[in-house]
Design an enzyme around this catalytic site. Sequence first.
Site, short mmCIF file in Angstrom:
data_model
loop_
_atom_site.label_atom_id
_atom_site.label_comp_id
_atom_site.label_asym_id
_atom_site.label_seq_id
_atom_site.Cartn_x
_atom_site.Cartn_y
_atom_site.Cartn_z
N VAL A 187 0.81 -1.21 0.00
CA VAL A 187 0.00 0.00 0.00
C VAL A 187 0.85 1.27 0.00
CG1 VAL A 187 -1.97 -1.08 1.14
CG2 VAL A 187 -0.23 0.10 2.52
N LYS A 188 2.18 1.14 0.07
CA LYS A 188 3.04 2.31 0.12
C LYS A 188 3.26 2.87 -1.30
CE LYS A 188 3.81 2.33 4.60
NZ LYS A 188 3.38 1.03 5.11
N ILE A 189 4.13 3.88 -1.40
CA ILE A 189 4.31 4.62 -2.65
C ILE A 189 4.83 3.72 -3.76
CG2 ILE A 189 5.33 6.66 -3.72
CD1 ILE A 189 3.45 7.29 -1.39
#
Length: 385
Positions: A187-189
């Site tokens: 879910v991170k960049i």
Amino acid sequence: MIPYGRQSVDQADIDAVVAVLQSDWLTQGPTIERFEQAMARRCEAAHAVAVCNATAALHIACLAAGLGPGDRLWTSPNTFLASANCGRYCGAEVDFVDIDPLTWNLDANALRLKLVVAESNGTLPKVVVAVAFAGQSCDMQAIAELSERYGFTLIEDASHAVGASYAGRPVGCGEFAAMTVFSFHPVKIITSAEGGMVLTNRPELAERMQRLRSHGMTRDPTQMTEHSHGPWYYQQVELGFNYRITDLQAALGLSQLDKLDGFIARRRELVARYDRLLAGLPLTLPSIQPGAESAWHLYVVRLQRARITPSHRQVFEALREAGVGVNLHYIPVHLQPYYRDLGFADGDFPEAERYYAEAISLPMYPGLSDEQQDYVVEQLRRIIS
């Protein structure tokens, strides 16, 4: 269900992983070093140490800073558990600093006041973990000045902030923090499936973290206690961990890094649309401090509860029922049962607790379409109006 966040993986990413599967090295191979070097170049840092996840990265960063029993780590209560737990892994005491009411990051002024008291009673921290919540750095210049004055090691937990900048330079450059931690969770960049990294400009810290991620082992003769027995020889010179990342994960992360600028650009487009579409509603929208450029891992709104009839929970559950997968970042860490058992209680950090009673994370990821975002706003407007 429209999730609050998700990975954006394309054929180039798949091809990069397949290429490693067809190579001689699935782990402990050259792709890891290429990923580290690419991240270091991107962030203008001297060294990067890739590990299996950001929690492991925080742990070895604390150990490299010399944190241990009898020491203290301070961090924000508005963060994921790992920002505090890393101190407990080292046997240190953990305490918190309340958050800024505008940025929802660790409040540099509150830190200053707490340090004055701690100096007078001999309880200064050895490490402060400044969390770049939602994608923007804390007031790192002010915190770095306090680090110099009071002698603590400053670690930036930038798990949310790959691709962000502060004071005109990339987060991770090491201008203010001794070490910077990134996360590559889906879910991170950008993602490497699971993975984390520590960036630093200090070679002795990088060397120790490289050793800690691999059982405390070395093949470097200069670090050994006796002459090598032969080409096979290694020594365990301290207690380390199996925190290695694989070449498969590094290949995905390296491929994702090529798309970082596009991911950030799309996130900023979505932020501009949210800001425009949500204007005038009884909500407090995110605020960015001067000099910071957020990576926008999260888009968090706060309900102005005096102007809204449904409760916080009712709004949250109604959005979920409408197919909008909102989330809440974060439950204040000091209110978790584990930390309550260590003596923390309701009312200890009132700004973080007020934030928790009002915050909702709306969907934010590059693959979110304008139409999906319009639907999110339409449902939120319907529920709170």
